[in-house]
Design a protein around this motif. Sequence first.
Motif, short mmCIF file in Angstrom:
data_model
loop_
_atom_site.label_atom_id
_atom_site.label_comp_id
_atom_site.label_asym_id
_atom_site.label_seq_id
_atom_site.Cartn_x
_atom_site.Cartn_y
_atom_site.Cartn_z
N VAL A 21 0.81 -1.20 0.00
CA VAL A 21 0.00 0.00 0.00
C VAL A 21 0.85 1.26 0.00
N THR A 22 1.91 1.25 0.77
CA THR A 22 2.77 2.43 0.90
C THR A 22 4.21 2.05 0.62
N ASP A 23 5.04 3.08 0.65
CA ASP A 23 6.46 2.86 0.45
C ASP A 23 7.18 2.57 1.76
N GLU A 24 6.44 2.47 2.84
CA GLU A 24 7.05 2.18 4.13
C GLU A 24 7.58 0.75 4.14
N PRO A 25 8.64 0.49 4.93
CA PRO A 25 9.17 -0.88 5.01
C PRO A 25 8.12 -1.86 5.51
N ALA A 26 8.15 -3.08 4.98
CA ALA A 26 7.18 -4.10 5.39
C ALA A 26 7.48 -4.58 6.80
N HIS A 27 6.44 -4.97 7.51
CA HIS A 27 6.58 -5.54 8.84
C HIS A 27 6.13 -7.00 8.80
N THR A 28 6.66 -7.78 9.72
CA THR A 28 6.37 -9.21 9.74
C THR A 28 5.81 -9.61 11.09
N LEU A 29 4.67 -10.28 11.05
CA LEU A 29 4.08 -10.88 12.24
C LEU A 29 4.30 -12.39 12.13
N ALA A 30 5.05 -12.95 13.06
CA ALA A 30 5.44 -14.36 12.96
C ALA A 30 5.07 -15.10 14.24
N GLU A 31 4.56 -16.31 14.06
CA GLU A 31 4.33 -17.22 15.17
C GLU A 31 5.12 -18.49 14.90
N VAL A 32 6.05 -18.81 15.76
CA VAL A 32 6.98 -19.91 15.52
C VAL A 32 6.86 -20.93 16.65
N LEU A 33 6.64 -22.17 16.23
CA LEU A 33 6.64 -23.31 17.16
C LEU A 33 7.83 -24.19 16.82
N PHE A 34 8.68 -24.48 17.81
CA PHE A 34 9.82 -25.36 17.56
C PHE A 34 9.85 -26.48 18.58
N CYS A 35 10.46 -27.59 18.16
CA CYS A 35 10.66 -28.71 19.06
C CYS A 35 12.01 -29.32 18.74
N GLN A 36 12.67 -29.87 19.76
CA GLN A 36 14.01 -30.41 19.60
C GLN A 36 14.30 -31.36 20.75
N PRO A 37 15.35 -32.19 20.59
CA PRO A 37 15.67 -33.13 21.68
C PRO A 37 16.19 -32.43 22.92
N GLY A 38 16.98 -31.35 22.73
CA GLY A 38 17.57 -30.66 23.88
C GLY A 38 16.60 -29.73 24.56
N ALA A 39 17.08 -29.09 25.63
CA ALA A 39 16.26 -28.14 26.37
C ALA A 39 16.43 -26.74 25.78
N PRO A 40 15.32 -26.02 25.64
CA PRO A 40 13.94 -26.43 25.89
C PRO A 40 13.42 -27.31 24.76
N SER A 41 12.70 -28.36 25.10
CA SER A 41 12.23 -29.29 24.08
C SER A 41 11.12 -28.69 23.24
N LEU A 42 10.39 -27.71 23.80
CA LEU A 42 9.31 -27.05 23.08
C LEU A 42 9.40 -25.54 23.28
N GLY A 43 9.01 -24.80 22.27
CA GLY A 43 8.98 -23.35 22.36
C GLY A 43 7.99 -22.78 21.38
N LEU A 44 7.31 -21.72 21.77
CA LEU A 44 6.34 -21.07 20.91
C LEU A 44 6.33 -19.59 21.24
N ALA A 45 6.49 -18.75 20.21
CA ALA A 45 6.54 -17.31 20.43
C ALA A 45 5.82 -16.60 19.30
N LEU A 46 5.20 -15.48 19.64
CA LEU A 46 4.58 -14.59 18.68
C LEU A 46 5.38 -13.30 18.68
N ALA A 47 5.90 -12.91 17.51
CA ALA A 47 6.78 -11.74 17.41
C ALA A 47 6.32 -10.82 16.30
N PHE A 48 6.48 -9.53 16.53
CA PHE A 48 6.25 -8.52 15.51
C PHE A 48 7.60 -7.93 15.16
N ASP A 49 8.05 -8.18 13.91
CA ASP A 49 9.42 -7.87 13.51
C ASP A 49 10.37 -8.58 14.48
#
Length: 248
Positions: A23-51
């Motif tokens: 819509v504008t020439d302003e820089p784009a912003h990103t809204l991200a929700e990331v769920l990760f899992c792994q064998p090590g600690a922390p085994s689960l993680g979930l975060a909602l971030a804006f930029d």
Amino acid sequence: MGAAGGSAVLAAALLGAALGAAVTDEPAHTLAEVLFCQPGAPSLGLALAFDADQLFWFDFPMSRWTPRLPDLPPWPPALETPSQLLRDATFCQNLRRSLTALATGEMPESKGVPVAAVFPQHPPVLGEPNTLVCLVENIFPPAVDISWRLDGVPVTRGATHTHYTPTADLAFVRFSYLPVTPAAGDVYSCVVTREGDNSSIIAYWVPQDPVAAEELETALCGAAMALGLLLGLLGVAMMVVTQRGKQG
């Protein structure tokens, strides 16, 4: 996503939206929700971030959304309920195990080298309370331990750590805070240790003794007065020389 002997396979889900660029020439912003899992600690993680700013993270042991800042409004109860997220977490772990079985020995493990920086939260003044901030970037996988030292001695009192915040380059950022009262000669260090290989990155901060504002103002006033006096004497000398030239 990578594997090396099945020790550090990470499965992540990313939902992003670029806002404003069409819509504008302003820089784009990103809204991200990331769920990760792994064998090590922390085994689960979930975060909602804006930029690069984390808004919420999900506390899996307590099964609840937690705002990053206390003044943020609470998470809407009907939006992504804990039971839904627990099902997603189970799916993530099952997917990770399946990918580990397929990728072990076939794909190299993906790793990022963390980058750390230490800086004070407020302009430092010797003898006055302050807070040191340790910014750790380029974390992948999200499994690092952050600790503090003063003159080589571990310091734990008052230290706090944030949860992992996803970034646009598919890595993570984490902060650590330490309340301090800096003194001359202190050497603070933030030690970032990667779990699994126990390699460490160390960032240092040494307090400097800034010139007090009143002392700086006094010094500047004195320099201005001396400069004015010097210019006045120079003017008188030039008038004397000019007068003598006329008499000659």
